[in-house]
Design a protein around this motif. Structure first.
Motif, PDB file in Angstrom:
ATOM      1  N   GLY A   1       0.814  -1.206   0.000  1.00 30.31           N
ATOM      2  CA  GLY A   1       0.000   0.000   0.000  1.00 30.31           C
ATOM      3  C   GLY A   1       0.851   1.261   0.000  1.00 30.31           C
ATOM      4  O   GLY A   1       1.815   1.372  -0.763  1.00 30.31           O
ATOM      5  N   THR A   2       0.518   2.206   0.878  1.00 30.69           N
ATOM      6  CA  THR A   2       1.274   3.463   0.961  1.00 30.69           C
ATOM      7  C   THR A   2       2.312   3.446   2.081  1.00 30.69           C
ATOM      8  O   THR A   2       2.820   4.493   2.478  1.00 30.69           O
ATOM      9  N   SER A   3       2.656   2.260   2.571  1.00 26.25           N
ATOM     10  CA  SER A   3       3.637   2.152   3.648  1.00 26.25           C
ATOM     11  C   SER A   3       4.991   2.715   3.222  1.00 26.25           C
ATOM     12  O   SER A   3       5.471   2.450   2.116  1.00 26.25           O
ATOM     13  N   LEU A   4       5.613   3.461   4.123  1.00 29.53           N
ATOM     14  CA  LEU A   4       6.961   3.964   3.888  1.00 29.53           C
ATOM     15  C   LEU A   4       8.025   3.081   4.527  1.00 29.53           C
ATOM     16  O   LEU A   4       9.219   3.315   4.346  1.00 29.53           O
ATOM     17  N   GLY A   5       7.595   2.068   5.284  1.00 27.27           N
ATOM     18  CA  GLY A   5       8.549   1.248   6.003  1.00 27.27           C
ATOM     19  C   GLY A   5       9.105   1.983   7.211  1.00 27.27           C
ATOM     20  O   GLY A   5       8.563   2.994   7.647  1.00 27.27           O
ATOM     21  N   THR A   6      10.197   1.479   7.737  1.00 28.62           N
ATOM     22  CA  THR A   6      10.823   2.069   8.926  1.00 28.62           C
ATOM     23  C   THR A   6      12.144   2.699   8.547  1.00 28.62           C
ATOM     24  O   THR A   6      12.999   2.061   7.938  1.00 28.62           O
ATOM     25  N   TYR A   7      12.294   3.969   8.908  1.00 28.89           N
ATOM     26  CA  TYR A   7      13.568   4.645   8.676  1.00 28.89           C
ATOM     27  C   TYR A   7      13.754   5.723   9.733  1.00 28.89           C
ATOM     28  O   TYR A   7      12.797   6.191  10.352  1.00 28.89           O
ATOM     29  N   SER A   8      14.988   6.113   9.940  1.00 29.44           N
ATOM     30  CA  SER A   8      15.319   7.189  10.880  1.00 29.44           C
ATOM     31  C   SER A   8      16.738   7.625  10.597  1.00 29.44           C
ATOM     32  O   SER A   8      17.445   7.004   9.786  1.00 29.44           O
ATOM     33  N   ALA A   9      17.154   8.671  11.266  1.00 30.91           N
ATOM     34  CA  ALA A   9      18.520   9.165  11.070  1.00 30.91           C
ATOM     35  C   ALA A   9      19.550   8.114  11.452  1.00 30.91           C
ATOM     36  O   ALA A   9      20.665   8.099  10.920  1.00 30.91           O
ATOM     37  N   SER A  10      19.188   7.225  12.380  1.00 28.27           N
ATOM     38  CA  SER A  10      20.125   6.196  12.820  1.00 28.27           C
ATOM     39  C   SER A  10      19.950   4.878  12.061  1.00 28.27           C
ATOM     40  O   SER A  10      20.700   3.932  12.289  1.00 28.27           O
ATOM     41  N   ARG A  11      18.933   4.835  11.174  1.00 29.62           N
ATOM     42  CA  ARG A  11      18.699   3.625  10.371  1.00 29.62           C
ATOM     43  C   ARG A  11      18.652   3.996   8.908  1.00 29.62           C
ATOM     44  O   ARG A  11      17.587   4.195   8.330  1.00 29.62           O
ATOM     45  N   PRO A  12      19.810   4.138   8.264  1.00 23.73           N
ATOM     46  CA  PRO A  12      19.834   4.547   6.863  1.00 23.73           C
ATOM     47  C   PRO A  12      19.193   3.486   5.962  1.00 23.73           C
ATOM     48  O   PRO A  12      19.116   2.317   6.312  1.00 23.73           O
ATOM     49  N   ILE A  13      18.727   3.942   4.818  1.00 21.59           N
ATOM     50  CA  ILE A  13      18.074   3.061   3.844  1.00 21.59           C
ATOM     51  C   ILE A  13      19.124   2.586   2.844  1.00 21.59           C
ATOM     52  O   ILE A  13      19.795   3.396   2.191  1.00 21.59           O
TER      53      ILE A  13
END
Length: 276
Positions: free
Chosen positions: A45-57
């Protein structure tokens, strides 16, 4: 009218559908960049997943045969790829995000679950136009047919309003057998539905099974079954209001909430209304 296009999908960057679509768009003269999941992200769907400044993509630059544009495989769902495109992560901000070609149609209410459609809705949410393209299954996948029809639709999208979302479904037929392209309502149901088939102490087995639903006339599902390709315009984020729900006023716990199924008015949020 040539433009900057980002192509994504939910079947993964290595799938045939996205590669055929990108080649068709590039051959038509568009500046095309592929930004797509590095895995099968169907149903996100429109999920962006999990990300943060400490978890780069994680991402990797790769290549697609007979395609001259840049290709980026991203460890995230298709809506995230739209977010990256809007932030100019890999290229200038696109005029259009094209998602597909999905292996299997995205019709009816099931569009809310589709990662293919989700990428187009996310593009709208981030201020861009979005086009989702899907093709029906058959003994073979007619990617070129769906890509050809997508190309026909692109000029109308570019000349239309900003933040539009267009969903195109193509039956699993060669181009000469498709009867035409028609506007279609979203069907009340999709062609398949998720069913819990078995439950164990630690696992749930869920399968998609075909429905015996007879779709209403002039819906996307009915028209594609008749051999037509369909086009439906969508709005991702909407509000529902009635005469007793007034912004800024206190909520009365004795009143009912609003609902489109109750005939209450549907409208885009202010951010959309001021920019479309």
């Amino acid at each position: 009218m040539n433009c900057r296009i980002v192509v994504t999908n939910d079947d993964g960057v290595d799938s045939a559908g996205i590669q055929v679509l990108a080649r068709y768009l590039e051959k038509a003269g568009h500046d095309v960049t592929i930004i797509a999941p590095d895995y099968d992200a169907s149903g996100t769907g429109t999920s962006l997943g999990t990300y943060s400044a400490s978890r780069p993509i994680r991402f990797k630059e790769t290549k697609v045969e007979s395609f001259g544009g840049s290709v980026f495989a991203v460890a995230g769902p298709p809506a995230l790829c739209s977010l990256l495109a809007s932030n100019e992560a890999f290229c200038n901000r696109p005029d259009l995000v094209v998602s597909g070609i999905n292996a299997g149609m995205n019709v009816g209410r099931s569009v809310v679950h589709s990662g293919t459609v989700g990428a187009a809705i996310a593009a709208q949410n981030f201020g861009m136009r979005g086009l989702a393209v899907s093709v029906g299954g058959a003994d073979q996948w007619y990617w070129e047919c769906a890509a050809d029809i997508a190309l026909q639709v692109v000029p109308s999208i570019l000349s239309g309003p900003d933040r539009s979302v267009t969903n195109v479904n193509v039956p699993g037929l060669p181009i000469e057998s498709v009867k035409g392209l028609k506007w279609g309502h979203l069907a009340r149901l999709g062609s398949v539905r998720g069913v819990v088939k078995r439950l164990t102490s630690s696992n749930i087995y869920v399968e998609n099974v075909r429905t015996d639903y007879n779709p209403e006339r002039n819906t996307d599902l009915a028209l594609t079954r008749e051999g037509f390709a369909t086009i439906t315009c969508l709005q991702g984020a909407t509000e529902v209001w009635n005469s007793f729900s007034i912004a800024g006023e206190e909520f009365d716990v004795n009143s009912r909430v609003c609902g489109a199924m109750a005939g209450d008015s549907v409208c885009p949020p202010l951010a959309y209304a001021s920019q479309i």
